[in-house]
Enzyme design. Structure first.
Site: not given
Length: 643
Positions: A340, A342, A487-488, A515, A534, A538
Site C-alpha cells: 500500500d 500511503t 494506491t487510491g 484492492k 496498514d 487494507d
C-alpha cells in the site's frame, strides 16, 4: 522436568557405583576378581539394578504408557522397551536362566539417558525462553502519584487506567500510557525493534517495559494487564510457538515411522544374531537394545519445534509478530510483494520534496525559509508541510491569508507572498519553467514564493517517501521478489513514487474495496503474493493475499486479518520477514536432514554390521550418540540467532 531429570541422574549415578563394583565383567577389567566378594552379591547387584531401573527409568516407563495410551509410540517407547528387555533378561539369569547378566550396561544406559535428557531439556529451555525474557521486561513496582502530590511505590498489579505514575531516568515504564508531563528519550528496542531511542514529549504514547532515558516523565496509564502491548505480544508469541506447521506434521509422521522401524530393526537384529549367527542370547539382546536406543527419534521430534520457538522469539524482538505460522512459512516462497502506498512506502504526511530558486539572487535555503516564515501563521495542510521541512523561520508582521490562493506577510521589511499557480495566472506572472512542469507531471503540489512583487522561487510538496522504502525494495528485488504498489492516489503520483523506488509495477486510483480484487488478479498469474498495508483500510486485501502483513500497528497488535504484524512503520521489516522465513525453513530442513540421516548410519552400526572389524557399540555408547544428536539439533536451532 529439568530438575527431575537432574535429581534422578545424580541418584542413579551414585547407585551405579556398587553395580559396577559387583559386576563380573567390570571386576575382571579392573583386576578385582576375588577381591570384592560379598555373600549373595548377585542378589545385591540385582537389588541396586532394580532401584536404578524403577527410579531412574521411571520417566521412560511412564512415557511408554502415555504413548501407548494415545497409540503414538515414540522415543519413550523405544527406551522403555530397551531397558525393560535388559532388566528382565538379566533378572531371569539371576534366578536361574542360563546366560550372562548385563546389569552394568543397564545402569550406565539409564544414567546416560537421564543425563542426555537433562542436557536436552536445558537446551530446549534456552531455545524457547522467549516468553520468560519478554515477561522480565516489566518492572515489579511503579511510583504512583497520589492526589495530594505524594509518590507511593505500588505493585504493578494494582495500577488501573487513569492512574498517574512517575518514571525516573533509567527506569522502565510500568504500563502503556501517555506522557502528561516531561521530556525524555525512551528505548523501545526490546519491544518494537526500533534501534534508536524515541523522543517523548507531552501527548506521546509510551509502552510498558520500555526504558526511560535522561529525563523524568509523568505517565497517565491507559492499558494494563492483558490489554497491554507486551501482554498481547506475549500471547501472540505463545500462540505462534504452539501452532503446528506443515513441516512439523511431516517430522511427527517421520518420527512415528522411525519408531516402528526401530522396533522392527531390533527384532530382526535379535533373530539374526541369536538364530542365524548362533550367538548367545545376551549378545543378541545387547545388540537389540543398542539398536532401539540409538534410533530414538527425539532429535526428529524436536527438529522443527525448536526452530519455531527460536524464530518466533527473534521475530518478536525485532517487532515482527507472527500470528499465522503456516502463512509465515509460506512467505519463503513469495514471488511478489504488494505495498500500500500511503503510510507504508510513504510517511502519510505532506512535506517538501523539491525547492527551486527562480532568480539568481536567492538560494534554495532562502526560498524555503521565506515560505516557511509566512506559512508558520497558517493552519492549511500545505502550510504545515512547508513548516515541517524548514530548518528555521523569520519573524513575520502583518500576516494576511489570501482566500483560496495563499498568504502574505512582511519578513525583514520585504513583502513575501506564498501563492498557488492560480494566483500567478490571475496576476499575469509568467512561471513557465521546465523543472516545474516536470514536478507537476509527477502529481506534486507546487507553490510559489513572490518577494516584493517578483517571482523568486517554487516549492514542491508531496506525500514524503520513507527513507527506508528504497532500500526495502532493493533488498526484496535482490531476493528475487517482485515489488508492486497499490494506491487510491492518482496515476501521476503513483508513477512518481514507482519510479523513485524502482518498483516493478504499480496500480493507481484503486478504491479500498477494489484492492482485494487486484490482489486476486495478481495471484491468478500464478504468483504467491504478500500484501503489505496498514491493517485497517487494507483488511480485505490482507485476507486475500497468501501472506498478509500489517505495517505500523504500533501498540495495537491485534490486527485480525494479518498473518504477520509489524510494530513499526518500516518497509524494511517486510524484507526481514521474507528473510527470516527463508532462514527458518533452511534450519528446519537442516535439522530434519540431520535427524533422519543420523539414523541411516546409526541403525546398521548399532546392529553390529562392523562387528568383524572389531567395532561394536554398547547400549551406553548408543545412548551417548542418541543424546548427542538431539543436542546438536537444539544447538543448530539456536544458531538461527546468528543469522
Amino acid at each position: 522436568m529439568v530438575a527431575d531429570f537432574k535429581r534422578r541422574f545424580w541418584v542413579s549415578l551414585v547407585l551405579t557405583l556398587p553395580v559396577l563394583l559387583l559386576s563380573p565383567p567390570i571386576q575382571k577389567f579392573l583386576g578385582l576378581v576375588g577381591v570384592v566378594r560379598i555373600p549373595g552379591d548377585v542378589y545385591l547387584l540385582f537389588g541396586f539394578s532394580s532401584l536404578i531401573f524403577f527410579y531412574g527409568g521411571y520417566p521412560f516407563l511412564k512415557g511408554l504408557l502415555d504413548e501407548l495410551r494415545v497409540i503414538k509410540p515414540g522415543m519413550m517407547t523405544l527406551i522403555a522397551v530397551a531397558i525393560t528387555v535388559a532388566y528382565a533378561y538379566s533378572g531371569a539369569v539371576v534366578f536361574g536362566l542360563p546366560g550372562k547378566m548385563f546389569f552394568w550396561e543397564l545402569a550406565t544406559l539409564i544414567d546416560i539417558m537421564l543425563l542426555g535428557h537433562w542436557i536436552e531439556m536445558r537446551s530446549i529451555m534456552g531455545a524457547s525462553r522467549a516468553l520468560e525474557e519478554l515477561a522480565k521486561l516489566m518492572p515489579s513496582h511503579a511510583h504512583k502519584l497520589m492526589p495530594d502530590g505524594s509518590v507511593v511505590d505500588v505493585p504493578l498489579g494494582s495500577l488501573r487506567a487513569g492512574d498517574r505514575v512517575l518514571v525516573k531516568p533509567g527506569e522502565k515504564v510500568p504500563a502503556d500510557g501517555v506522557v502528561v508531563e516531561g521530556d525524555s528519550s525512551v528505548d523501545e528496542s526490546m519491544l518494537t525493534g526500533e534501534s534508536r531511542p524515541v523522543h517523548k514529549v507531552t501527548g506521546a504514547k509510551v509502552i510498558g517495559g520500555a526504558i526511560n532515558g535522561e529525563g523524568s516523565l509523568v505517565v497517565e496509564i491507559q492499558r494494563t494487564g492483558k490489554d497491554s502491548f507486551l501482554s498481547q505480544v506475549i500471547e501472540l508469541v505463545k500462540e505462534a510457538q504452539e501452532s503446528k506447521s506443515k513441516t512439523q506434521d511431516l517430522a511427527n509422521r517421520a518420527a512415528l515411522w522411525l519408531t516402528i522401524i526401530a522396533l522392527v530393526a531390533g527384532a530382526i537384529t535379535l533373530v539374526i544374531w541369536y538364530v542365524v549367527m548362533s550367538k548367545d542370547l545376551a549378545f543378541a539382546l545387547e545388540r537389540t537394545v543398542t539398536v532401539m536406543v540409538i534410533t530414538c527419534p527425539h532429535a526428529l521430534g524436536l527438529a522443527v519445534p525448536l526452530v519455531v520457538a527460536v524464530s518466533t522469539a527473534i521475530a518478536a524482538r525485532q517487532g515482527l509478530l507472527i500470528r499465522n505460522r503456516v502463512a509465515f512459512e509460506r512467505a519463503r516462497n513469495v514471488h511478489a510483494v504488494i505495498f500500500d502506498k500511503t503510510g507504508t512506502l510513504t510517511e502519510g504526511r505532506f512535506g517538501v520534496t523539491d525547492v527551486i530558486p527562480l532568480a539568481p539572487d536567492i538560494s534554495e535555503d532562502e526560498v524555503l525559509k521565506y515560505a516557511a516564515s509566512v506559512e508558520a501563521h497558517s493552519e492549511h495542510p500545505i502550510a504545515k508541510g512547508v513548516l515541517s521541512s524548514a530548518r528555521e523561520t523569520l519573524p513575520v508582521e502583518g500576516f494576511t491569508a489570501i482566500p483560496g490562493k495563499g498568504a502574505r506577510g512582511l519578513v525583514n521589511g520585504r513583502e513575501v507572498m506564498v501563492v498557488s499557480p492560480g494566483y500567478l495566472r490571475e496576476k499575469g506572472i509568467d512561471w513557465n519553467h521546465e523543472r516545474i512542469g516536470e514536478l507537476s507531471s509527477q502529481g506534486k503540489t507546487v507553490i510559489f514564493v513572490v518577494i516584493d512583487g517578483r517571482l523568486k522561487g517554487a516549492v514542491a510538496l508531496a506525500d514524503i517517501i520513507r527513507p527506508e522504502s528504497k532500500e526495502a525494495v532493493d533488498r526484496l528485488k535482490s531476493m528475487g521478489v517482485r515489488c508492486m504498489m497499490l494506491t487510491g492516489d492518482n496515476s501521476l503520483v503513483a508513477k512518481w513514487v514507482a519510479q523513485e523506488l524502482g518498483l516493478d509495477e504499480y496500480f493507481a486510483e484503486v478504491l479500498p474495496h477494489e484492492k482485494a480484487r487486484k490482489v486476486k488478479e495478481i495471484q491468478e498469474r500464478g504468483l504467491v503474493v504478500a500484501m503489505t498495508g496498514d491493517g485497517v483500510n487494507d483488511a480485505p486485501a490482507l485476507a486475500q493475499a497468501d501472506v498478509g502483513i500489517a505495517v505500523g500497528a504500533g501498540t495495537d497488535v491485534a490486527v485480525e486479518t494479518a498473518d504477520v504484524v509489524l510494530v513499526r512503520s518500516n518497509p524494511l521489516d517486510v524484507a526481514s520477514v521474507m528473510r527470516l522465513a527463508r532462514v527458518t525453513y533452511k534450519k528446519m530442513v537442516q535439522n530434519l536432514l540431520w535427524a533422519t540421516g543420523y539414523n541411516t548410519f546409526a541403525i546398521p552400526l548399532a546392529a553390529g554390521v562392523l562387528y568383524k572389524y572389531g567395532v561394536l557399540l554398547s547400549p551406553a555408547a548408543g545412548a551417548v550418540l542418541m543424546s548427542l544428536s538431539t543436542v546438536i539439533v537444539a544447538v543448530n536451532a539456536r544458531l538461527l540467532r546468528l543469522q
